[in-house]
Design a protein around this motif. Structure first.
Motif, PDB file in Angstrom:
ATOM      1  N   ALA A 109       0.822  -1.217   0.000  1.00 37.43           N
ATOM      2  CA  ALA A 109       0.000   0.000   0.000  1.00 37.43           C
ATOM      3  C   ALA A 109       0.854   1.265   0.000  1.00 37.43           C
ATOM      4  CB  ALA A 109      -0.943  -0.008   1.199  1.00 37.43           C
ATOM      5  N   GLN A 110       2.092   1.176   0.467  1.00 39.22           N
ATOM      6  CA  GLN A 110       3.011   2.322   0.472  1.00 39.22           C
ATOM      7  C   GLN A 110       4.166   2.123  -0.519  1.00 39.22           C
ATOM      8  OE1 GLN A 110       2.248   1.108   3.892  1.00 39.22           O
ATOM      9  NE2 GLN A 110       0.548   2.523   3.820  1.00 39.22           N
ATOM     10  N   ALA A 111       3.901   1.422  -1.608  1.00 39.92           N
ATOM     11  CA  ALA A 111       4.947   1.118  -2.588  1.00 39.92           C
ATOM     12  C   ALA A 111       5.543   2.385  -3.187  1.00 39.92           C
ATOM     13  CB  ALA A 111       4.368   0.246  -3.701  1.00 39.92           C
ATOM     14  N   ASP A 112       6.843   2.348  -3.431  1.00 44.37           N
ATOM     15  CA  ASP A 112       7.528   3.441  -4.126  1.00 44.37           C
ATOM     16  C   ASP A 112       7.305   3.276  -5.630  1.00 44.37           C
ATOM     17  OD1 ASP A 112       8.500   4.430  -1.735  1.00 44.37           O
ATOM     18  OD2 ASP A 112      10.517   3.631  -2.003  1.00 44.37           O
ATOM     19  N   ALA A 113       7.102   4.387  -6.319  1.00 43.18           N
ATOM     20  CA  ALA A 113       6.857   4.348  -7.761  1.00 43.18           C
ATOM     21  C   ALA A 113       8.165   4.206  -8.533  1.00 43.18           C
ATOM     22  CB  ALA A 113       6.132   5.611  -8.193  1.00 43.18           C
ATOM     23  N   LEU A 114       8.117   3.409  -9.575  1.00 35.74           N
ATOM     24  CA  LEU A 114       9.216   3.270 -10.520  1.00 35.74           C
ATOM     25  C   LEU A 114       8.770   3.874 -11.846  1.00 35.74           C
ATOM     26  CD1 LEU A 114      10.098  -0.500  -9.966  1.00 35.74           C
ATOM     27  CD2 LEU A 114      11.441   1.455  -9.191  1.00 35.74           C
ATOM     28  N   ALA A 115       9.655   4.559 -12.523  1.00 41.07           N
ATOM     29  CA  ALA A 115       9.356   5.095 -13.849  1.00 41.07           C
ATOM     30  C   ALA A 115       9.994   4.187 -14.889  1.00 41.07           C
ATOM     31  CB  ALA A 115       9.904   6.507 -13.984  1.00 41.07           C
ATOM     32  N   ILE A 116       9.236   3.795 -15.895  1.00 43.01           N
ATOM     33  CA  ILE A 116       9.805   3.012 -16.985  1.00 43.01           C
ATOM     34  C   ILE A 116      10.890   3.858 -17.645  1.00 43.01           C
ATOM     35  CG2 ILE A 116       9.345   1.968 -19.236  1.00 43.01           C
ATOM     36  CD1 ILE A 116       6.557   1.237 -18.204  1.00 43.01           C
TER      37      ILE A 116
END
Length: 156
Positions: free
Chosen positions: A20-27
């Motif tokens: 629920a608190q995952a860090d975002a990754l950008a492709i």
């Protein structure tokens, strides 16, 4: 009888300790350095969570970086934290770092993919680097865009 000392330590869990608190990754973004130190169990022992949004193309998720210091695997979910798993992925055969893991798959545009990173051996915590890279699909990637072949034409 005798003397002894006692100390209390405050261990802080990683901010992305649960999905629920995952860090975002950008492709195609820069590799993200993360850690499983002080992580707790959600899907696997000592796991941390990241997400990225699919773009409708083939992507490769990899931890093949010098910063990956301990052996990690990852679990990829198909559309949210409680969605079906695409599987657990381990050793990257194309990487010189034996601690690295990788997985290549086709994404659905707009779909969120949680990536759960965890240590390959329970109780072994440490640092890793993670990146998602996409591949431009060929122009004839599906039947509706097939390239025409000529009978007795040049080899393709």
């Amino acid at each position: 009888v005798g003397q002894f000392a006692i100390a209390a330590m405050d261990y802080v869990n990683p901010s992305n300790d649960n999905c629920a608190q995952a860090d975002a990754l950008a492709i195609n973004g820069e590799p993200v350095v993360g850690s499983t130190v002080n992580a707790t169990y959600q899907f696997r022992a000592d796991d941390v969570a990241y997400t990225f949004v699919g773009n409708g193309r083939t992507v490769k998720i990899s931890t093949c970086f010098d910063e990956t210091e301990v052996a990690h695997n990852f679990l990829v979910r198909n559309g949210g934290c409680n969605s079906r798993s695409l599987g657990d992925f381990a050793i990257d055969q194309d990487c010189a770092n034996p601690n690295a893991a990788a997985f290549t798959f086709d994404t659905v545009s707009g779909r969120t993919y949680p990536v759960i990173v965890y240590a390959r051996a329970a109780g072994i915590e440490g640092q890793f680097a993670l990146r998602v890279v996409d591949y431009v699909n060929p122009s004839n990637d599906n039947c509706a865009q097939a390239d025409a072949l000529a009978i007795n034409g040049d080899p393709v």
